[in-house]
Design an enzyme around this catalytic site. Structure first.
Site, PDB file in Angstrom:
ATOM      1  N   ASP A 109       0.817  -1.214   0.000  1.00  0.00           N
ATOM      2  CA  ASP A 109       0.000   0.000   0.000  1.00  0.00           C
ATOM      3  C   ASP A 109       0.849   1.261   0.000  1.00  0.00           C
ATOM      4  O   ASP A 109       1.523   1.567   0.987  1.00  0.00           O
ATOM      5  CB  ASP A 109      -0.899  -0.030   1.245  1.00  0.00           C
ATOM      6  CG  ASP A 109      -1.765   1.204   1.379  1.00  0.00           C
ATOM      7  OD1 ASP A 109      -2.058   1.835   0.348  1.00  0.00           O
ATOM      8  OD2 ASP A 109      -2.147   1.531   2.516  1.00  0.00           O
ATOM      9  N   ASP A 296      -2.286   5.816  -5.188  1.00  0.00           N
ATOM     10  CA  ASP A 296      -2.564   4.980  -4.015  1.00  0.00           C
ATOM     11  C   ASP A 296      -2.892   3.549  -4.429  1.00  0.00           C
ATOM     12  O   ASP A 296      -3.990   3.250  -4.885  1.00  0.00           O
ATOM     13  CB  ASP A 296      -3.726   5.591  -3.233  1.00  0.00           C
ATOM     14  CG  ASP A 296      -3.918   4.954  -1.864  1.00  0.00           C
ATOM     15  OD1 ASP A 296      -3.352   3.883  -1.622  1.00  0.00           O
ATOM     16  OD2 ASP A 296      -4.637   5.550  -1.038  1.00  0.00           O
TER      17      ASP A 296
END
Length: 515
Positions: A109, A296
């Site tokens: 992430d 992201d």
């Protein structure tokens, strides 16, 4: 104590008995370290799970991107939450912790910076019994840290303590890495999650407890060729490979043409400046003066200011899915509900009598909630019945009010449908007509000196199969005020179309057409 507050749901309602997966990682002759990813196709159960709580969604969005107080962190950006909503997360990889390595499935992430996995000392959270747990006694390289850490959510929290051990990605071993052993994962959110933990690839500025991120140690320990990592996400559902993360550089087989690079404008997330957003080649005008954006990998959708998202969804014919469910209840059961009210049936029992809810003695409750007690739990059906039950209960109240005003049956049903139209979707989720995808406009984002275009088949998510397939808009609303906003979050929908390079050495992000 390191602590971060935020609102998060991780409702990947999948089979609890998850089969072990293997994710290859290896160092090639070119000095690059490749980590294979496995893709989970988005399904109906995970989509429905994400719509259970508007409050959770707002809490996460607001606190994660600096919209609220209540954040406790020693980092410079104390208003940034380092974990978020992984409801739609589809890409997972495998790492090892300890010697010998204990394997964990994680989300890589770029929107957070900590590494955490469940601990063998997690005794009282059911979620821990269904995921891999780190056993420090089994590792010869484990070093005790003991500093406590807690990450708070709207529905509970993850808490535990920091530990120190080696982290492996294939043959690459990061030594003396701080990570969080989670000892409490209350509620059902982590119970149904596909992954065991999170490996953050963001900057140290948003690291809980000021822990040094795995990526920083990879660079400091000289384990990679260049201080660069890149994502190739395979969006082809018919292919088994989910893609690759390449540490140390880029694989030329993963992209076409040249990358367009833009500088990181604020460390924490991989944040950069973005220009105008266009629909069918026409400017929306909102970001013509510039907007902030974040690449992201832990987010599937594209989130942006409501003003633009509403315009985009209007032009692609998207409507709220909750509105559709409400109208479906009215169409199928509206006349029956009306007749029962006229015949003096107790309003609180109507939805249970027509089979959409069960009666708990005072009012209707979801059949899906009741079914959890049984031996055979169908998560998707339970969540669907929960939505239908809620829609039925609202319809009963609305019809009661109209009957008191002596409205005709036709006027009442028309009015209820109008109210359904106005219902917001809890996750900002909107659906489109699958048959109309080919005729929808392209949506484009201006980054650097280039326009990056998304075709309809690239920004529409298909959920389900065959006649039951639903098509969901990949755009969702998120309003972040100045100075941090307006802000766009370019998740996997964008990164799947455009190969993304995260250049730590030169503090820049690059995009090129994915191969």
């Amino acid at each position: 104590m390191a602590s971060v507050r935020g609102g998060c749901a991780i409702p990947l309602l999948l089979s609890i008995l998850v089969l072990p997966l293997t994710f290859p990682a290896f160092a090639a002759a070119d000095g690059l370290v490749r980590v294979g990813l496995r893709k989970k196709t988005m399904d109906e159960s995970s989509r429905l799970a994400g719509r259970l709580s508007e409050k959770e969604r707002k809490g996460w969005m607001g606190r994660r991107y600096g919209l609220g107080a209540g954040v406790e962190n020693d980092g410079e950006d104390a208003d940034i939450v380092s974990l978020k909503n992984y409801m739609n997360a589809q890409y997972f990889g495998e790492i090892g912790i300890g010697t010998p390595a204990q394997n964990f499935t994680v989300i890589f992430d770029t929107g957070s910076s900590n590494l955490w996995v469940p601990s063998s000392k997690c005794y009282f959270s059911v979620a821990c019994f269904f995921h891999s747990k780190f056993k420090s006694s089994k590792s010869s390289t484990y070093q005790k840290n003991g500093k406590t850490a807690s990450i708070h959510y709207g529905t509970g929290s993850i808490s535990g303590f920091f530990s120190d051990d080696h982290v492996s990605l294939g043959d690459l071993v990061v030594k003396n890495q701080d990570f969080i052993e989670a000892t409490r994962e209350p509620g059902v959110t982590f119970l149904v999650a596909k992954f065991d933990g999170i490996l953050g690839l963001g900057f140290k500025e948003i690291s809980v407890g000021d822990a040094v991120p795995v990526w920083y140690n990879m660079v400091e320990q000289g384990l990679i060729k260049d201080p660069i990592f890149s994502f190739w996400l395979n969006r082809n559902d018919e292919e088994g490979d989910g893609g690759e993360i390449v540490f140390g550089g880029v694989d030329p087989n993963h992209y076409k043409g040249d990358h367009v690079y833009v500088p990181v404008t604020q460390k924490g997330y991989w944040q950069f400046n973005m220009g105008d957003v266009l629909v069918d080649g026409e400017s929306t005008g909102f970001c013509s003066g510039g907007c902030a954006a974040i690449a992201d990998s832990g987010t599937s959708l594209i989130a942006g200011p409501t003003t633009v998202i509403v315009e985009i969804n209007q032009k692609i014919g998207a409507s709220g899915v909750v509105s559709q469910e409400c109208k479906a209840v009215v169409a199928q059961y509206g006349q029956q509900i009306l007749d029962m009210l006229i015949s003096q049936t107790q309003p609180s029992k109507i939805c249970s009598q027509i089979g959409l809810c069960t009666f708990d003695g005072t009012h209707g409750v979801s059949i899906g909630i009741e079914s959890v007690v049984g031996d055979n739990v169908d998560a998707s059906a339970g969540l669907h019945s929960d939505a239908m039950c809620t829609a039925c209960e609202m319809a009963v109240v609305w019809m009661q009010n109209q009957l008191r005003q002596n409205q005709t049956a036709e006027n009442i049903l028309n009015y209820i449908n109008q109210l359904c139209e106005r219902l917001p979707s809890p996750m900002g989720e909107s659906s489109v007509d699958c048959a109309a995808i080919a005729s929808l406009p392209n949506v484009s984002f201006t980054i650097g000196d280039k326009v990056f275009e998304l075709k309809p088949e690239e920004y529409i998510l298909k959920v389900g199969e065959g006649a039951a397939v639903q098509c969901i808009s990949g755009f969702t609303a998120l309003d972040v005020p100045p100075p941090r906003g307006p802000l766009w979050i370019l998740g996997d929908i964008f990164m799947g179309v455009y190969h993304t390079v995260f250049d730590y050495g030169q503090l820049r992000v690059g995009f090129a057409q994915a191969a």
